[in-house]
Design an enzyme around this catalytic site. Sequence first.
Site, PDB file in Angstrom:
ATOM      1  N   GLN A  36      24.107  17.886  52.577  1.00  0.00           N
ATOM      2  CA  GLN A  36      24.860  19.139  52.670  1.00  0.00           C
ATOM      3  C   GLN A  36      25.220  19.654  51.277  1.00  0.00           C
ATOM      4  O   GLN A  36      25.023  20.824  50.952  1.00  0.00           O
ATOM      5  CB  GLN A  36      26.147  18.899  53.492  1.00  0.00           C
ATOM      6  CG  GLN A  36      26.967  20.148  53.680  1.00  0.00           C
ATOM      7  CD  GLN A  36      26.269  21.159  54.560  1.00  0.00           C
ATOM      8  OE1 GLN A  36      25.819  20.812  55.649  1.00  0.00           O
ATOM      9  NE2 GLN A  36      26.163  22.400  54.118  1.00  0.00           N
ATOM     10  N   HIS A  49      28.131  13.207  53.273  1.00  0.00           N
ATOM     11  CA  HIS A  49      27.082  14.115  53.779  1.00  0.00           C
ATOM     12  C   HIS A  49      26.317  14.653  52.557  1.00  0.00           C
ATOM     13  O   HIS A  49      26.398  15.841  52.229  1.00  0.00           O
ATOM     14  CB  HIS A  49      27.740  15.251  54.566  1.00  0.00           C
ATOM     15  CG  HIS A  49      26.797  16.007  55.451  1.00  0.00           C
ATOM     16  ND1 HIS A  49      25.445  15.719  55.547  1.00  0.00           N
ATOM     17  CD2 HIS A  49      27.013  17.071  56.294  1.00  0.00           C
ATOM     18  CE1 HIS A  49      24.877  16.556  56.393  1.00  0.00           C
ATOM     19  NE2 HIS A  49      25.796  17.381  56.856  1.00  0.00           N
ATOM     20  N   ARG A  86      19.528  24.274  53.177  1.00  0.00           N
ATOM     21  CA  ARG A  86      19.337  22.878  53.595  1.00  0.00           C
ATOM     22  C   ARG A  86      17.825  22.600  53.720  1.00  0.00           C
ATOM     23  O   ARG A  86      17.333  21.565  53.293  1.00  0.00           O
ATOM     24  CB  ARG A  86      19.999  22.630  54.961  1.00  0.00           C
ATOM     25  CG  ARG A  86      21.525  22.698  54.984  1.00  0.00           C
ATOM     26  CD  ARG A  86      22.165  21.484  54.372  1.00  0.00           C
ATOM     27  NE  ARG A  86      21.731  20.226  54.951  1.00  0.00           N
ATOM     28  CZ  ARG A  86      22.209  19.675  56.068  1.00  0.00           C
ATOM     29  NH1 ARG A  86      23.162  20.274  56.750  1.00  0.00           N
ATOM     30  NH2 ARG A  86      21.760  18.501  56.506  1.00  0.00           N
ATOM     31  N   CYS A  94      30.003  24.126  55.881  1.00  0.00           N
ATOM     32  CA  CYS A  94      28.759  23.427  56.235  1.00  0.00           C
ATOM     33  C   CYS A  94      28.263  23.812  57.626  1.00  0.00           C
ATOM     34  O   CYS A  94      27.087  23.653  57.921  1.00  0.00           O
ATOM     35  CB  CYS A  94      28.960  21.915  56.136  1.00  0.00           C
ATOM     36  SG  CYS A  94      30.202  21.258  57.256  1.00  0.00           S
ATOM     37  N   ARG A 119      21.488   9.771  60.778  1.00  0.00           N
ATOM     38  CA  ARG A 119      22.853  10.292  60.961  1.00  0.00           C
ATOM     39  C   ARG A 119      23.583   9.284  61.852  1.00  0.00           C
ATOM     40  O   ARG A 119      23.185   9.037  62.988  1.00  0.00           O
ATOM     41  CB  ARG A 119      22.829  11.672  61.626  1.00  0.00           C
ATOM     42  CG  ARG A 119      24.209  12.105  62.097  1.00  0.00           C
ATOM     43  CD  ARG A 119      24.278  13.567  62.486  1.00  0.00           C
ATOM     44  NE  ARG A 119      24.250  14.417  61.309  1.00  0.00           N
ATOM     45  CZ  ARG A 119      24.593  15.699  61.299  1.00  0.00           C
ATOM     46  NH1 ARG A 119      25.004  16.283  62.412  1.00  0.00           N
ATOM     47  NH2 ARG A 119      24.532  16.406  60.186  1.00  0.00           N
ATOM     48  N   ASP A 148      36.025  22.777  56.255  1.00  0.00           N
ATOM     49  CA  ASP A 148      35.203  22.169  57.305  1.00  0.00           C
ATOM     50  C   ASP A 148      36.088  22.014  58.535  1.00  0.00           C
ATOM     51  O   ASP A 148      37.306  22.226  58.464  1.00  0.00           O
ATOM     52  CB  ASP A 148      34.679  20.800  56.802  1.00  0.00           C
ATOM     53  CG  ASP A 148      33.662  20.145  57.721  1.00  0.00           C
ATOM     54  OD1 ASP A 148      33.178  20.814  58.657  1.00  0.00           O
ATOM     55  OD2 ASP A 148      33.347  18.961  57.510  1.00  0.00           O
TER      56      ASP A 148
HETATM   57  N1  NVA Z   1      32.690  16.855  58.911  1.00  0.00           N
HETATM   58  C1  NVA Z   1      31.803  17.252  59.980  1.00  0.00           C
HETATM   59  C2  NVA Z   1      30.537  17.797  59.411  1.00  0.00           C
HETATM   60  C3  NVA Z   1      29.521  18.249  60.431  1.00  0.00           C
HETATM   61  C4  NVA Z   1      28.261  18.764  59.804  1.00  0.00           C
HETATM   62  C5  NVA Z   1      31.540  16.067  60.883  1.00  0.00           C
HETATM   63  O1  NVA Z   1      31.345  14.955  60.372  1.00  0.00           O
HETATM   64  O2  NVA Z   1      31.527  16.242  62.110  1.00  0.00           O
HETATM   65  N1   CP Z   2      26.014  21.092  58.565  1.00  0.00           N
HETATM   66  C1   CP Z   2      25.355  20.243  59.374  1.00  0.00           C
HETATM   67  O1   CP Z   2      24.992  19.116  58.989  1.00  0.00           O
HETATM   68  O2   CP Z   2      25.106  20.729  60.617  1.00  0.00           O
HETATM   69  P1   CP Z   2      24.552  19.945  61.887  1.00  0.00           P
HETATM   70  O3   CP Z   2      25.670  19.047  62.365  1.00  0.00           O
HETATM   71  O4   CP Z   2      24.214  21.008  62.873  1.00  0.00           O
HETATM   72  O5   CP Z   2      23.362  19.132  61.482  1.00  0.00           O
END
Ligand code: NVA
Ligand code: CP
Length: 306
Positions: A134, A131, A288, A260, A104, A220
């Site tokens: 997801q 993502h 997930r 998500c 990540r 989101d």
């Molecule tokens: N769009 C959000 C998703 C988190 C799971 C982010 O990138 O922070």
């Molecule tokens: N939806 C998701 O990826 O959540 P986290 O940021 O908690 O991993």
Amino acid sequence: MKARHFLQFKDLSRDEYEHLFIRTRWIKEQFKSYRQYWPLIDRMLVMIFEKQSTRTRLSFEAGMRQLGGTAVFLNTRDSQLGRGEPVEDAAEVISRMSDIVMIRTFEQEIVERFARHSRVPIINGLTNEYHPCQILGDIYTFIEQRGPISGKTVAWIGDSNNVCNTWLQAAEVFDFNVHVSTPPGYEVEPERAGLYGTSHYEEFSDPMQAAREADLVTTDVWTSMGFESENEERKRDFEDWRVDAEMMKIAKKGAVFMHCLPAHRGEEVTAEVIDGPQSVVWDEAENRLHSQKALMEFLLLGRVEQ
Ligand code: NVA
Ligand code: CP
């Protein structure tokens, strides 16, 4: 054999996803029945986090252990990654000590560079652009709740972010439509989203029109990780892009709501919707775990038939 990676949604074919969904269902059944399934007993997953996480970390760590393997967590703060070691060098070393890596991070380019220097499969656990894990879980959840997604309409309300881009790629793979509504200035960038064309999505200036007759309504956070400095400005710009009960009413009867997570009640979604009867967010989060187990099985062992 060359390692397969999962860096963006279009890295797998529709046929491979159909296989993953069959495996997800089976793996979930084993888990729910307390039956051990340990095909990865001698394998190790490395998880690298440059941003925070609850679901992704836990679902990968728990998933790897439930498949009999082990998982190691690395973050930027405590590893040499945070002190400027080149991504390529890190990839060479980490991939000689492990069997599969989940990352990540910020720019998509980082996971692409890592993968080019890795001997083992790399999974994108979220970048600024995508993502894919997801949407793997989300589409499985939709199928579980409502049947095939092909030909259906997904309404995306809010920011054209990493999750939105991945829905758009998935629409091309599974042949469904996405109705996107973003505030002005936050529209989809087709090249950044990695799309072949614009035939699978339509943009709407009015979020209510985007939601009309949708089979699935999703949104989101207004501000994604890495964009925190824009938070106040975004709160003003996104004020009218909130999924509420009225919006769910204009969608198809029986439409589901997904997010998500983590969610901000009162910002991108009202409590009434996310905690209401059309919301499937807890199943979505749980899936997930099961879908990523199927993904790791596929990337490490190929097509397992059982
Ligand atoms: N769009 C959000 C998703 C988190 C799971 C982010 O990138 O922070
Ligand atoms: N939806 C998701 O990826 O959540 P986290 O940021 O908690 O991993």
